[in-house]
Each structure stands twice: as C-alpha cells, then as structure tokens.
Scaffold this motif. Structure first.
Motif, PDB file in Angstrom:
ATOM      1  N   PHE A 126       0.823  -1.208   0.000  1.00  0.00           N
ATOM      2  CA  PHE A 126       0.000   0.000   0.000  1.00  0.00           C
ATOM      3  C   PHE A 126       0.859   1.262   0.000  1.00  0.00           C
ATOM      4  O   PHE A 126       0.503   2.280  -0.599  1.00  0.00           O
ATOM      5  N   LEU A 127       2.012   1.194   0.671  1.00  0.00           N
ATOM      6  CA  LEU A 127       2.896   2.361   0.740  1.00  0.00           C
ATOM      7  C   LEU A 127       3.394   2.782  -0.634  1.00  0.00           C
ATOM      8  O   LEU A 127       3.643   3.965  -0.882  1.00  0.00           O
ATOM      9  N   TYR A 128       3.549   1.816  -1.529  1.00  0.00           N
ATOM     10  CA  TYR A 128       4.118   2.098  -2.846  1.00  0.00           C
ATOM     11  C   TYR A 128       3.042   2.280  -3.918  1.00  0.00           C
ATOM     12  O   TYR A 128       3.369   2.498  -5.083  1.00  0.00           O
ATOM     13  N   ASP A 129       1.774   2.168  -3.524  1.00  0.00           N
ATOM     14  CA  ASP A 129       0.694   2.355  -4.492  1.00  0.00           C
ATOM     15  C   ASP A 129       0.504   3.828  -4.806  1.00  0.00           C
ATOM     16  O   ASP A 129       0.800   4.709  -3.979  1.00  0.00           O
ATOM     17  N   SER A 130      -0.031   4.086  -5.986  1.00  0.00           N
ATOM     18  CA  SER A 130      -0.369   5.462  -6.348  1.00  0.00           C
ATOM     19  C   SER A 130      -1.607   5.897  -5.569  1.00  0.00           C
ATOM     20  O   SER A 130      -2.306   5.078  -4.966  1.00  0.00           O
ATOM     21  N   ALA A 131      -1.889   7.192  -5.593  1.00  0.00           N
ATOM     22  CA  ALA A 131      -3.020   7.725  -4.832  1.00  0.00           C
ATOM     23  C   ALA A 131      -4.339   7.108  -5.277  1.00  0.00           C
ATOM     24  O   ALA A 131      -5.196   6.762  -4.459  1.00  0.00           O
ATOM     25  N   SER A 132      -4.518   6.948  -6.594  1.00  0.00           N
ATOM     26  CA  SER A 132      -5.776   6.394  -7.097  1.00  0.00           C
ATOM     27  C   SER A 132      -5.946   4.937  -6.680  1.00  0.00           C
ATOM     28  O   SER A 132      -7.047   4.498  -6.324  1.00  0.00           O
ATOM     29  N   VAL A 133      -4.864   4.176  -6.689  1.00  0.00           N
ATOM     30  CA  VAL A 133      -4.945   2.775  -6.278  1.00  0.00           C
ATOM     31  C   VAL A 133      -5.264   2.677  -4.786  1.00  0.00           C
ATOM     32  O   VAL A 133      -6.046   1.829  -4.351  1.00  0.00           O
ATOM     33  N   ARG A 134      -4.682   3.560  -3.995  1.00  0.00           N
ATOM     34  CA  ARG A 134      -4.968   3.561  -2.558  1.00  0.00           C
ATOM     35  C   ARG A 134      -6.448   3.835  -2.298  1.00  0.00           C
ATOM     36  O   ARG A 134      -7.075   3.207  -1.448  1.00  0.00           O
ATOM     37  N   GLU A 135      -7.014   4.794  -3.030  1.00  0.00           N
ATOM     38  CA  GLU A 135      -8.425   5.125  -2.849  1.00  0.00           C
ATOM     39  C   GLU A 135      -9.318   3.937  -3.176  1.00  0.00           C
ATOM     40  O   GLU A 135     -10.293   3.658  -2.472  1.00  0.00           O
ATOM     41  N   VAL A 136      -8.980   3.232  -4.248  1.00  0.00           N
ATOM     42  CA  VAL A 136      -9.771   2.059  -4.624  1.00  0.00           C
ATOM     43  C   VAL A 136      -9.681   0.987  -3.543  1.00  0.00           C
ATOM     44  O   VAL A 136     -10.681   0.370  -3.156  1.00  0.00           O
ATOM     45  N   LYS A 137      -8.478   0.766  -3.027  1.00  0.00           N
ATOM     46  CA  LYS A 137      -8.307  -0.248  -1.979  1.00  0.00           C
ATOM     47  C   LYS A 137      -9.087   0.119  -0.720  1.00  0.00           C
ATOM     48  O   LYS A 137      -9.697  -0.741  -0.078  1.00  0.00           O
ATOM     49  N   LEU A 138      -9.056   1.404  -0.347  1.00  0.00           N
ATOM     50  CA  LEU A 138      -9.807   1.837   0.829  1.00  0.00           C
ATOM     51  C   LEU A 138     -11.300   1.604   0.644  1.00  0.00           C
ATOM     52  O   LEU A 138     -11.996   1.143   1.559  1.00  0.00           O
ATOM     53  N   LEU A 139     -11.813   1.926  -0.544  1.00  0.00           N
ATOM     54  CA  LEU A 139     -13.233   1.721  -0.817  1.00  0.00           C
ATOM     55  C   LEU A 139     -13.599   0.244  -0.740  1.00  0.00           C
ATOM     56  O   LEU A 139     -14.613  -0.134  -0.138  1.00  0.00           O
ATOM     57  N   VAL A 140     -12.766  -0.592  -1.328  1.00  0.00           N
ATOM     58  CA  VAL A 140     -13.043  -2.031  -1.317  1.00  0.00           C
ATOM     59  C   VAL A 140     -13.058  -2.565   0.112  1.00  0.00           C
ATOM     60  O   VAL A 140     -13.938  -3.341   0.500  1.00  0.00           O
ATOM     61  N   ASN A 141     -12.085  -2.148   0.911  1.00  0.00           N
ATOM     62  CA  ASN A 141     -12.026  -2.641   2.293  1.00  0.00           C
ATOM     63  C   ASN A 141     -13.193  -2.129   3.133  1.00  0.00           C
ATOM     64  O   ASN A 141     -13.682  -2.841   4.020  1.00  0.00           O
ATOM     65  N   LEU A 142     -13.655  -0.913   2.876  1.00  0.00           N
ATOM     66  CA  LEU A 142     -14.840  -0.413   3.570  1.00  0.00           C
ATOM     67  C   LEU A 142     -16.061  -1.264   3.236  1.00  0.00           C
ATOM     68  O   LEU A 142     -16.894  -1.551   4.100  1.00  0.00           O
ATOM     69  N   MET A 143     -16.166  -1.669   1.983  1.00  0.00           N
ATOM     70  CA  MET A 143     -17.281  -2.525   1.584  1.00  0.00           C
ATOM     71  C   MET A 143     -17.194  -3.894   2.250  1.00  0.00           C
ATOM     72  O   MET A 143     -18.213  -4.479   2.634  1.00  0.00           O
ATOM     73  N   VAL A 144     -15.971  -4.392   2.411  1.00  0.00           N
ATOM     74  CA  VAL A 144     -15.789  -5.673   3.097  1.00  0.00           C
ATOM     75  C   VAL A 144     -16.262  -5.571   4.546  1.00  0.00           C
ATOM     76  O   VAL A 144     -16.960  -6.451   5.059  1.00  0.00           O
ATOM     77  N   VAL A 145     -15.879  -4.467   5.214  1.00  0.00           N
ATOM     78  CA  VAL A 145     -16.312  -4.255   6.600  1.00  0.00           C
ATOM     79  C   VAL A 145     -17.831  -4.152   6.682  1.00  0.00           C
ATOM     80  O   VAL A 145     -18.469  -4.709   7.582  1.00  0.00           O
ATOM     81  N   GLN A 146     -18.429  -3.438   5.735  1.00  0.00           N
ATOM     82  CA  GLN A 146     -19.885  -3.299   5.714  1.00  0.00           C
ATOM     83  C   GLN A 146     -20.562  -4.660   5.573  1.00  0.00           C
ATOM     84  O   GLN A 146     -21.554  -4.946   6.255  1.00  0.00           O
ATOM     85  N   ASN A 147     -20.026  -5.502   4.717  1.00  0.00           N
ATOM     86  CA  ASN A 147     -20.600  -6.839   4.546  1.00  0.00           C
ATOM     87  C   ASN A 147     -20.508  -7.655   5.828  1.00  0.00           C
ATOM     88  O   ASN A 147     -21.441  -8.385   6.185  1.00  0.00           O
ATOM     89  N   GLN A 148     -19.380  -7.523   6.533  1.00  0.00           N
ATOM     90  CA  GLN A 148     -19.215  -8.261   7.783  1.00  0.00           C
ATOM     91  C   GLN A 148     -20.200  -7.771   8.845  1.00  0.00           C
ATOM     92  O   GLN A 148     -20.773  -8.569   9.597  1.00  0.00           O
ATOM     93  N   ILE A 149     -20.400  -6.449   8.912  1.00  0.00           N
ATOM     94  CA  ILE A 149     -21.348  -5.891   9.879  1.00  0.00           C
ATOM     95  C   ILE A 149     -22.759  -6.373   9.586  1.00  0.00           C
ATOM     96  O   ILE A 149     -23.523  -6.714  10.494  1.00  0.00           O
ATOM     97  N   GLU A 150     -23.120  -6.404   8.316  1.00  0.00           N
ATOM     98  CA  GLU A 150     -24.458  -6.868   7.947  1.00  0.00           C
ATOM     99  C   GLU A 150     -24.657  -8.326   8.342  1.00  0.00           C
ATOM    100  O   GLU A 150     -25.747  -8.719   8.767  1.00  0.00           O
ATOM    101  N   LYS A 151     -23.607  -9.127   8.231  1.00  0.00           N
ATOM    102  CA  LYS A 151     -23.714 -10.523   8.653  1.00  0.00           C
ATOM    103  C   LYS A 151     -23.944 -10.624  10.153  1.00  0.00           C
ATOM    104  O   LYS A 151     -24.736 -11.435  10.626  1.00  0.00           O
TER     105      LYS A 151
END
Length: 337
Positions: A93-118
């Motif tokens: 993550f440290l070596y990712d570009s800004a746009s890639v970091r944003e995508v990863k953050l969004l994906v991980n937030l969605m993962v957390v949301q799915n876990q909470i819904e479960k």
C-alpha cells in the motif's frame, strides 16, 4: 505614329515568390498540413527509451517511500499484531499510487460493511432482560398501590410505568422508543406485570375472607378473616412498597367492591367507584381523603381482629417517586385538555 516611350513588358506571376501562397488562397478549402512521420525506433540513440504510448500518455513512475515511514509502518503493524499477509498488504500500500490507494480503501470499507451486515443478521431479536422485567414488576406493584392512581385498568397504569422506565432507562437500548417492534415488547411486559399483580391482589382478597377454605361458599367468621393490616402486608410482600394508611385505604376499597362484585367485572367496578368519589369531591382533595378514611374504618370494623394501629400517613421514598410521576402525568393531561 510610334510612341516615344518603351512599353512595359507584362508581369509574369510565375516569377513572384508568393505565387504558391496566392494559389492556396484561391482554393475553396484549406489544405491539411503534411503529417510528420514518427521517428523510427532505429533512429533512437543507444540507451534512449521510447515511453510514448499509443494514447500519448506516459507510464507511471514508481513511488519512492521514505525509509522512516516504511520502518514506522512496519513497527505499527507489529504493534497491532497484524497477520503476515496483512503486513505485506500494508507494505504494498505504501508504494501504491493515490488512485490505487483510494480504490483499496473503498473495497475494504465494503468488506467491513458486509461483515457488519452478517453480524446484524445473525444477532438474536432484542428481548427485555431479567433485570428490566424485575424493575417493571416492582413499579407495577407501586403503581397499583398508589393512592394517586385513577384507574386500575386501561392505558393509564401502563403509561405511568413506561414514563418511569424512560426516566430511569435501566438497561433499555438507546432509541428503543423509535423502534416499534422492540418497544412493543416493553409495553407488553408492563401490561403483563399489571395483569399479574391485579390477579394476585384479587386472590389475596379472596384469601382474606376465606383464609382456611377458599372453596367455601360462605366467608369465614369476622374474627377468622384477615384484618386490613394483615391483608395489606400480603399485598406489599415481595415489593418495594410498605404498609401505610393510604395503601390500606385503597386495599379496603378493593375488598369492599369484591363483596358485591366478585366476578369478572371486579376491577371495572373498582374503577367506577374511584370515578364516583372524585366526581362527588369535585376536585377537593380533603373530601377524597375523608372518603377513603371512611372506607378504611368500615373495613377495620368488619374484617378480622383490630389488634394493630394504623397511624402512619408517611409514604416511603419509592412509593413517593411513583406518586410524583402520577401527579406529573395528571398535570400534563389537565394542561392539554
């Protein structure tokens, strides 16, 4: 006659250096400039890279990460006890570009949301706790034994309990009042507690009249019946209420009504008697007190042996709290009427 001046020879436009420009100006549409050929790869100098893409963009340059930041990130992942694969992901993550970091953050937030819904889906529906039910039972008894209560049935007693619960909260979840499905369970618990107390009180009245044989058609002799102090003591047993004159007077009214209406309309008739007393008093509290004092004296003379003294007009703190809530509700009802 010949002219003395020599004639000027005609101008030849072909000799004009702008003749090609003039020719282009005379055309109906401009001519596109000739396309420049790309420099062939063979013409590149040794060591020179061709970074041109077909769309004209250049390939991203790898990010450079400060060594101190990388070391700090490593220590932090160890402190938080991340898994090995998670540590690798942080390092990447440290070596990712800004746009890639944003995508990863969004994906991980969605993962957390799915876990909470479960988790929410798997959570059992809310139910009143044993402690909450115990508190409701205590306040149900205090409400029905209050000298301030106007009816023993209907929504009045339930609303008083709910108001007390809202004030103290106990272990009620925050905002449960706005969840009709869960809050209906609280209301149901209050109604059930009141029903149980009313049933118990009526059975105790029967016991006071027939202490040795509940199935007997006739009541026991006066001396064998429970006096009002004994009966009221049974009423407050297991509650936080105490025996005092106002409570005894209310219990005496119940026993008086039962002697004439022991059937299913018992509590309805008790409520009707309360309405009649208030109406006759016309809002005069002293007249209401005199009415209940008369009912209490009549009960003392009719049931059991009068071997006790009821001279305590003081209401205990717990009962006073309930009485204050009842008074406040009555005041609110009067102001909005």
């Amino acid at each position: 006659m010949s002219s003395s001046r020599a004639s000027t020879p005609p101008r030849d436009d072909d000799d004009d250096p702008l003749s090609d420009v003039f020719g282009a100006m005379a055309q109906s549409s401009p001519i596109a400039p000739p396309r420049a050929d790309k420099r062939p790869h063979s013409s590149l100098d040794n060591g020179e890279e061709n970074n041109d893409n077909n769309d004209g963009s250049t390939s991203p340059t790898p990010l450079t990460v400060n060594g101190n930041i990388s070391a700090a990130a490593t220590r932090y992942t160890e402190r938080k006890r991340l898994k090995p694969d998670q540590k690798v992901e942080v390092d990447t993550f440290l070596y990712d570009s800004a746009s890639v970091r944003e995508v990863k953050l969004l994906v991980n937030l969605m993962v957390v949301q799915n876990q909470i819904e479960k988790i929410i889906t798997a959570t059992a529906p809310w139910q009143p706790s044993p402690d909450l039910l115990k508190n409701i039972q205590n306040y149900a008894a205090a409400v029905l034994l209050s000298s301030k209560i106007r009816t023993y049935k209907g929504a009045g007693p339930t609303n008083i309990i709910i108001e007390i619960l809202k004030q103290h909260r106990f272990d009620l979840p925050a905002g449960i009042e706005h969840n009709p499905a869960d809050f209906s369970k609280v209301i149901g618990a209050a109604q059930e507690a009141l029903t149980q107390k009313r049933s118990k009180f009526k059975k105790l009245i029967i016991h006071s009249l027939k202490p040795h044989n509940h199935k007997s058609v006739e009541n026991a002799a006066k001396a064998d019946q429970l006096n009002i102090f004994q009966l009221t003591t049974l009423f407050v047993d297991g509650t936080r209420c105490s025996v005092n004159v106002p409570v005894c007077a209310r219990v005496a009214l119940m026993r008086k009504v039962y002697l004439k209406e022991p059937g299913q309309k018992f509590w309805d008739i008790v409520d009707e008697n309360l309405v009649k007393i208030r109406k006759r008093a016309g809002g005069d509290s002293k007249q209401i007190i005199r009415a209940f004092r008369h009912i209490l004296n009549a009960d003392q003379n009719s049931h059991g042996v009068k071997d006790y003294a009821l001279d305590d007009e003081t209401v205990d703190g717990f009962q006073q709290e309930v009485d204050d809530v009842i008074d406040a509700n009555l005041a609110d009802a009067a102001s909005t009427a």
